[in-house]
Each structure stands twice: as structure tokens, then as C-alpha cells.
Design a protein around this motif. Structure first.
Motif, short mmCIF file in Angstrom:
data_model
loop_
_atom_site.label_atom_id
_atom_site.label_comp_id
_atom_site.label_asym_id
_atom_site.label_seq_id
_atom_site.Cartn_x
_atom_site.Cartn_y
_atom_site.Cartn_z
N VAL A 1 11.83 3.41 -4.36
CA VAL A 1 11.38 4.70 -4.90
C VAL A 1 12.05 5.86 -4.19
CG1 VAL A 1 9.38 6.22 -5.16
CG2 VAL A 1 9.19 3.80 -5.74
N LEU A 2 12.17 5.80 -2.88
CA LEU A 2 12.71 6.93 -2.10
C LEU A 2 14.22 6.91 -2.01
CD1 LEU A 2 10.07 7.04 0.78
CD2 LEU A 2 10.24 8.58 -1.18
N GLY A 3 14.86 5.78 -2.25
CA GLY A 3 16.31 5.70 -2.20
C GLY A 3 16.85 6.00 -0.81
N ASP A 4 17.89 6.84 -0.75
CA ASP A 4 18.55 7.15 0.52
C ASP A 4 17.64 7.92 1.47
OD1 ASP A 4 20.80 5.93 -0.47
OD2 ASP A 4 21.72 7.80 -1.17
N ARG A 5 16.55 8.46 0.99
CA ARG A 5 15.64 9.24 1.84
C ARG A 5 14.63 8.35 2.56
NH1 ARG A 5 12.22 11.88 -1.31
NH2 ARG A 5 11.66 13.34 0.34
N TYR A 6 14.65 7.06 2.31
CA TYR A 6 13.63 6.16 2.85
C TYR A 6 13.56 6.23 4.37
CZ TYR A 6 11.40 1.86 4.43
OH TYR A 6 10.61 0.97 5.09
N GLU A 7 14.68 6.10 5.04
CA GLU A 7 14.67 6.06 6.51
C GLU A 7 14.14 7.36 7.09
OE1 GLU A 7 15.17 3.54 8.33
OE2 GLU A 7 15.97 2.15 6.84
N SER A 8 14.63 8.49 6.60
CA SER A 8 14.19 9.77 7.16
C SER A 8 12.71 10.03 6.90
CB SER A 8 15.04 10.91 6.58
OG SER A 8 14.90 10.97 5.17
N VAL A 9 12.23 9.66 5.70
CA VAL A 9 10.82 9.90 5.38
C VAL A 9 9.93 8.98 6.19
CG1 VAL A 9 9.08 9.71 3.57
CG2 VAL A 9 11.26 10.78 3.07
N SER A 10 10.29 7.71 6.29
CA SER A 10 9.45 6.75 7.01
C SER A 10 9.39 7.05 8.50
CB SER A 10 9.95 5.32 6.78
OG SER A 10 11.28 5.18 7.27
N LEU A 11 10.44 7.64 9.05
CA LEU A 11 10.45 7.96 10.48
C LEU A 11 9.70 9.26 10.78
CD1 LEU A 11 14.15 7.08 11.46
CD2 LEU A 11 12.07 5.81 12.05
N SER A 12 9.64 10.17 9.82
CA SER A 12 9.05 11.49 10.08
C SER A 12 7.58 11.57 9.71
CB SER A 12 9.81 12.57 9.30
OG SER A 12 9.72 12.33 7.90
N ALA A 13 7.04 10.57 9.02
CA ALA A 13 5.65 10.64 8.56
C ALA A 13 4.86 9.42 9.01
CB ALA A 13 5.61 10.76 7.04
N VAL A 14 3.56 9.62 9.20
CA VAL A 14 2.64 8.54 9.52
C VAL A 14 1.80 8.26 8.29
CG1 VAL A 14 0.74 7.79 10.99
CG2 VAL A 14 2.56 9.21 11.95
N GLU A 15 1.77 7.01 7.87
CA GLU A 15 1.04 6.67 6.65
C GLU A 15 -0.44 6.98 6.81
OE1 GLU A 15 0.36 3.00 3.50
OE2 GLU A 15 1.77 2.78 5.16
N PRO A 16 -1.03 7.68 5.83
CA PRO A 16 -2.46 7.98 5.91
C PRO A 16 -3.30 6.70 5.91
CG PRO A 16 -1.37 9.28 4.19
CD PRO A 16 -0.39 8.25 4.64
N GLU A 17 -4.50 6.80 6.47
CA GLU A 17 -5.41 5.66 6.47
C GLU A 17 -5.77 5.27 5.04
OE1 GLU A 17 -8.82 6.58 8.76
OE2 GLU A 17 -7.75 6.64 10.68
N MET A 18 -6.18 4.02 4.88
CA MET A 18 -6.60 3.57 3.56
C MET A 18 -7.81 4.38 3.10
SD MET A 18 -4.69 1.24 2.24
CE MET A 18 -5.72 0.41 1.04
#
Length: 613
Positions: free
Chosen positions: A586-603
Motif C-alpha cells: 500500500v505505501l510503496g517506496d514510502r514504507y521504510e520512512s513511514v514505518s520508522l517514523s511512526a509507532v503503530e497505535p494500540e488495538m
């Protein structure tokens, strides 16, 4: 022996000072019942069908009135002292059915009525109202389930229909809801008016807490007004709790809230200003405040739920909005708040009270057309959208930007319920319906968090290739991409599945690898259009998260392949691999930068598997 002025001897108990007599009254059970370091009031039923005395004890294990009935008959002085304690310290209930009378309440003496501090009158109950008062703190109504008629859901006037009773065969014998032009309605209203007229001169203003239950049919506003007319005869009440309909009705809710406020003296009982009269100017009106201040005020209303989560399901009557709650009340320790609920318990299940206090029953505005000072439960904030155009616009902004929205696509409002075998049963996904037909189009840009939650897909239960829901889903995402504020929107896609490999659907145990690939293809088909949002020109989604269970994790094949020793670790790695691939797709080339800069919200709160508010 002490004698009176006329030569008559005083009974022995009257020769004791008032303090000692009071202790005797407490010892025979006239006052509240001690329990460890607490005390609690007894709940007595007035005029029950099988009761020979005036009142019935709350529990058959206590002697109740038999211990003090003779004391009340001994002499006038003792009666006045003892009855004042009995009626001021304990709670009393009277039900119109099954004897079809309130005469036992009218049989109480003026002195007893003047001493009353807590009274519940059940005129008509189409669901059992606190049927078991002996259970400390547990005052929920019986388990009747209401749904909207599928043919009427398109109409805002659609009334709820009874799905099932608290007993499948209706053996409890609920009262029929009151309707206009009914002899039963006229009988109930006449009895209530007569009783209210009798109570009025004897009740001390500001002393009595009154609970009134009278279920009228959904939409019967005029009958509701006639029920509430009885309250106008009474002096100011200390507190008041009213249930006017078993289900939620906006108009009935409105008149109920007004009646409670007038009964408590919070607002004037004078008739409202006629429509042609000019409204008095109010320099302290909300509209005179700066917009940024109004928005902050609105954030402290029901526009923001206690958990800051709003759920939507197509089968929930009315707007479809509801809210889940984290676990709080422990069955083994009723009344004690668990840390996991985060304090949200004060905004749900208002009928529960801390042990050992009894409950007044359910007067919850989120469930019924009811109003009570005890209820702080969250309910859809419809009135705030009806104030004026300015407040309506600002309320939309707060509602859609300050809450996380979870769209549930499942057979019922609980995501854990599984699909029946066969093709997907609807023409469109719940997400399609919500985004295109429920949320106003101009509010799509306000969304900050959107979660699409599907009940578990299995090989026998899933949308097949070229299902209309999949085609409409493609069209919906294409239509959405220019209407969402993607750089500030977090999107999460969830397919529900139990983490325990021993608790999967029965059909998954014999699932083959080829069948598992078919379920994975369903995941991919739902994910495919979301790539338009994740990689949109000028910046896609702020974040995207996926929770997609590996379809074979509950299968016998997985157990044989992995072995019992490393099964759990291996299954977790499979889930993690699917999650990573979906998010990267879904995020394509932005996956690495987004996953490193954000913390997944709690369920979300629903993952606790608890009941709703």
C-alpha cells in the motif's frame, strides 16, 4: 414504674431514652443493613401479588417485616419513630402489574410518605426493569435484542423491531408498550394520575428520589407527555430517574430530559415561550465566544467518546454509530474498577453500583428513551447537531477529527462473530456504505484515523472473484482519493482472527494450502485499490497498518509442518510476514520512512471482545 400525667403506665420501651430506642429499631432491621464497614438499604416491594404484609423483603434469607411488623402496631409514638426510620433509610418499589393497581402506595400514611426518600414506580415495563434487586449493584434490564427492519433502514423514521425476548418463548410475560387509544393505556394513566395527586401534599420538597418506568411504544410522544404530566403534580424532587421507552427515540428522549430537569427544579416549570415571542438576549451565549473556544468546549461533550473511538455497523438501529468499552467490572469483585478500563467505566454501564449498594436499575440514555443524573454513558450526540448551523458545522469538525472511526463489517455489531459459509452476503462492503452514504462528503477530510474491520474470511466464507462488493470497493477508493486529507490520515485494515491456533473456525482445520492461497487472494483484492491512497501524488497516507491472520494458522497442515514445539513462533512469523507485505504494497517506496517514523497505535477497544456501551 413511670406513669403519664393521666395515670397510665408507659410501655417499657418508651421509658428508654430516644437514642436507645433508635438502637433497638436498628437491631430489628428497620434501618440500613450493616455489611462489614458499609451499610446498604433494603429494597422492599409494596403490594406484591403474594404478599400478606405491607412490604416484601429484598431477600428471603432475612426475616424482613416479620421482625418489626408488631413493633409498628404497638403504639402511635413507636409507630412514628419506627416508620420514619423504615421509610427514610430503605428503598421501596411498586409495580402496576400484575394486580393492575397502585393502591398499596396510596395506603401508606401521610407520615410514611413524608419520610420516604427513595421510591420506584413501575407502571409499564416492556422489558424487565432490574428484575433481580437482590443482586447487589447489578441492575441491568433483561436481555431483549432490537434491530431495525431491513426494509425500513433507508428511512430515518425506521423503528426498531424485537429480534428476540429475554426468554425464547416469551415466558416472562413482558408488558405491552403503551399506545394511544388503548383501554390499558387509559387505565394506567388514570391510576398514575390518581396516585400522583395523593402523593403530592405529603411529599417533602427536595427529599424524595423518584424512579419512574413507563414504556410507551416507539414514537408515541403524546402518550409520553401524558405520563410525564403526573410529575407536574409533585413538589420538587431530590432526584428523578425516568424511562419512557425501552428503545431510543429522539423526541421521547428530549421530553424525558426536560421533565427530569423540571422535577428537580433545575429549570423552571413555567410553560415555554410561545413561538411568536422574542427570545431574551443572552450576552453569555455560546455563539458569542471565539470559534477556537467553542471548539475546545465541544471537545468535552459527547462528540468525543470516552475511548475516543466510534464504531459503525450497518445493522445498528438509527445512525449506526455505537461505542465499545474496555473491561472494567470483574465478576468476582463487582463494583471495583480494573486498571485496564482506563477510567472509562464512569461513562458506561451506569446501572452498576459499587458493592454492596443496590442499583436503581437501568435508566441509561444510550439504551433507552430515559434520563437520569446517574447516567454519563456515551450516546450519539444528536442534539448538538440540532442547535444551529454554526454549532452543527463545528460539531461535525470535532466529531470526525477527534475520534478514531472503526467500520465493522460482520454479521453482527461484534467483529468476532464469523460469517456463515457461502459468498459475501451484501452487495457492498460496510466501508463503501459508510464512506459514500453515511459520513457527509465534506467531512471526509476531517478524518484522522479510519479502521476497516472485517470478520474472519475463510475458504468457505469469503467474497468470490468479481463479487459486486469488490467492484464497488474499487470505485469507492477511486472516488475517495481526492476527498480525504491523506497526509494526516492513518488507515488500518483488520481481518479478525483468534491468535490461539486451537480456537479457529472449524472449517479451517482441514484447509489445504491451495485453499489458503484463495483466502490470501481475497486479502490482496481488498488491498489493491488502497495503493491509490498510500502512493497518491503529493503525499499519500500518513500511515497504514494491516492486521491479517495467516489463513492456515488453525489448520492441521500447519501443525504437522511446524511441529508443536515451534508452532506458536512460526505462526507469529507468518502473520508478521503478511502484515509487512501488505503495508509495503500500500505505501510503496514510502514504507521504510513511514514505518520508522511512526509507532503503530494500540488495538481498538473492540479487541477486548467486550460488550458495547
Amino acid at each position: 414504674m413511670m406513669m403519664t400525667a393521666d395515670g397510665h403506665h408507659l410501655p417499657g420501651i418508651l421509658r428508654l431514652n430516644p437514642g436507645i430506642r433508635h438502637r433497638i429499631y436498628l437491631d430489628v432491621g428497620l434501618g440500613q443493613t450493616p455489611c462489614h464497614e458499609w451499610t446498604y438499604p433494603e429494597v422492599y416491594e409494596l403490594g406484591g401479588p403474594l404478599i400478606s404484609d405491607v412490604v416484601e423483603p429484598r431477600t428471603e434469607h432475612e426475616p424482613g417485616p416479620a421482625a418489626f411488623h408488631g413493633l409498628l402496631l404497638s403504639c402511635r409514638t413507636i409507630y412514628l419513630e419506627a416508620s420514619a426510620l423504615l421509610y427514610s433509610e430503605n428503598w421501596f418499589i411498586i409495580r402496576y402489574q400484575p394486580l393492575r393497581t397502585l393502591s398499596s402506595l396510596r395506603a401508606l400514611s401521610p407520615h410514611a410518605l413524608a419520610s420516604l426518600t427513595n421510591l420506584k414506580i413501575v407502571l409499564n415495563q416492556s422489558s424487565c426493569h432490574a428484575p433481580k434487586p437482590v443482586e447487589w449493584g447489578l441492575g441491568a434490564c433483561c436481555g431483549r435484542v432490537w434491530v431495525s427492519d431491513s426494509e425500513q433502514c433507508k428511512s430515518n423514521e425506521a423503528g426498531p423491531k424485537l429480534f428476540h425476548d429475554c426468554f425464547p418463548n416469551g415466558a416472562y410475560g413482558h408488558d405491552a408498550s403503551l399506545v394511544g387509544s388503548s383501554p390499558l393505556t387509559e387505565e394506567v394513566l388514570a391510576e398514575w394520575q390518581t396516585t400522583a395527586s395523593y402523593l403530592s401534599p405529603h411529599i417533602i420538597p427536595g427529599k424524595l428520589e423518584l424512579s419512574l418506568v413507563c414504556d410507551v411504544r416507539h414514537g408515541e410522544v403524546e402518550i409520553g407527555r401524558r405520563v410525564l404530566d403526573g410529575l407536574h403534580m409533585l413538589p420538587r424532587l431530590k432526584d428523578c430517574h425516568i424511562r419512557l421507552c425501552e428503545t431510543r427515540d429522539t423526541q421521547l428522549q428530549h421530553i424525558t430530559q426536560g421533565a427530569v430537569s423540571r422535577a428537580r427544579g433545575i429549570i423552571s416549570s413555567e410553560p415555554p415561550t410561545s413561538p411568536g415571542s422574542p427570545e431574551p438576549s443572552n450576552p453569555h451565549s455560546l455563539l458569542h465566544l471565539p470559534p477556537e473556544v467553542r471548539l475546545r468546549i465541544l471537545e468535552y461533550t459527547d462528540l468525543v467518546t470516552p475511548s475516543k473511538e466510534v464504531m459503525w455497523h450497518r445493522n445498528v438501529p438509527g445512525s449506526g454509530y455505537y461505542a465499545d468499552r474496555a473491561p472494567c467490572y470483574d465478576a468476582d469483585r463487582p463494583g471495583f474498577c480494573l486498571p485496564e478500563c482506563g477510567g472509562a467505566c464512569q461513562f458506561s454501564q451506569c446501572w452498576q453500583t459499587p458493592w454492596p449498594q443496590p442499583s436503581i436499575g437501568c435508566f441509561c440514555r444510550s439504551v433507552h428513551s430515559a434520563f437520569s443524573s446517574r447516567c454519563n454513558c456515551w450516546a450519539p450526540p444528536t442534539p448538538l447537531f440540532l442547535v444551529c448551523r454554526t454549532v452543527y458545522t463545528e460539531a461535525e469538525l470535532v466529531f470526525y477529527s477527534q475520534n478514531r472511526f472503526i467500520v465493522v463489517d460482520s454479521p453482527s455489531r461484534h467483529p468476532w462473530e464469523r460469517w456463515a459459509p457461502g459468498d459475501y452476503p451484501f452487495e457492498s462492503f460496510a466501508a463503501t456504505q459508510f464512506l459514500r452514504h453515511v459520513i457527509p462528503q465534506h467531512c471526509l477530510g476531517y478524518l484522522r484515523f479510519l479502521e476497516l474491520t472485517f470478520s474472519q474470511f475463510t475458504y468457505p466464507a469469503r467474497p468470490r472473484d468479481e463479487h459486486p462488493a469488490l467492484r464497488y470497493w474499487d470505485e469507492t477508493v477511486e472516488w475517495l482519493k481526492d476527498k480525504l486529507n491523506l497526509p494526516v490520515l492513518t488507515l488500518r485494515l483488520i481481518v479478525v482472527g483468534n491468535r490461539d491456533p486451537d480456537r479457529g473456525p472449524r472449517s479451517t482445520y482441514e484447509m489445504t494450502r491451495e485453499q489458503g492461497k484463495e483466502v490470501l487472494a481475497t486479502y490482496n483484492r481488498i488491498l489493491r485499490p488502497l495503493q491509490l491512497l498510500g502512493t497518491a501524488p503529493g503525499g499519500g497516507l500518513a500511515a497504514f497498518y494491516a492486521v491479517l491472520p495467516w489463513p492456515l494458522k488453525w489448520s492441521r497442515w500447519a501443525r504437522v509442518t511446524a511441529g508443536e514445539e515451534r508452532l506458536s513462533e512460526w505462526l507469529d512469523s507468518k502473520d508478521e510476514e503478511i502484515k509487512r507485505r501488505a503495508e509495503k504494497f500500500v505505501l510503496g517506496d514510502r514504507y521504510e520512512s513511514v514505518s520508522l517514523s511512526a509507532v503503530e497505535p494500540e488495538m481498538s477497544v473492540w479487541s477486548w471482545g467486550q460488550l458495547s456501551y
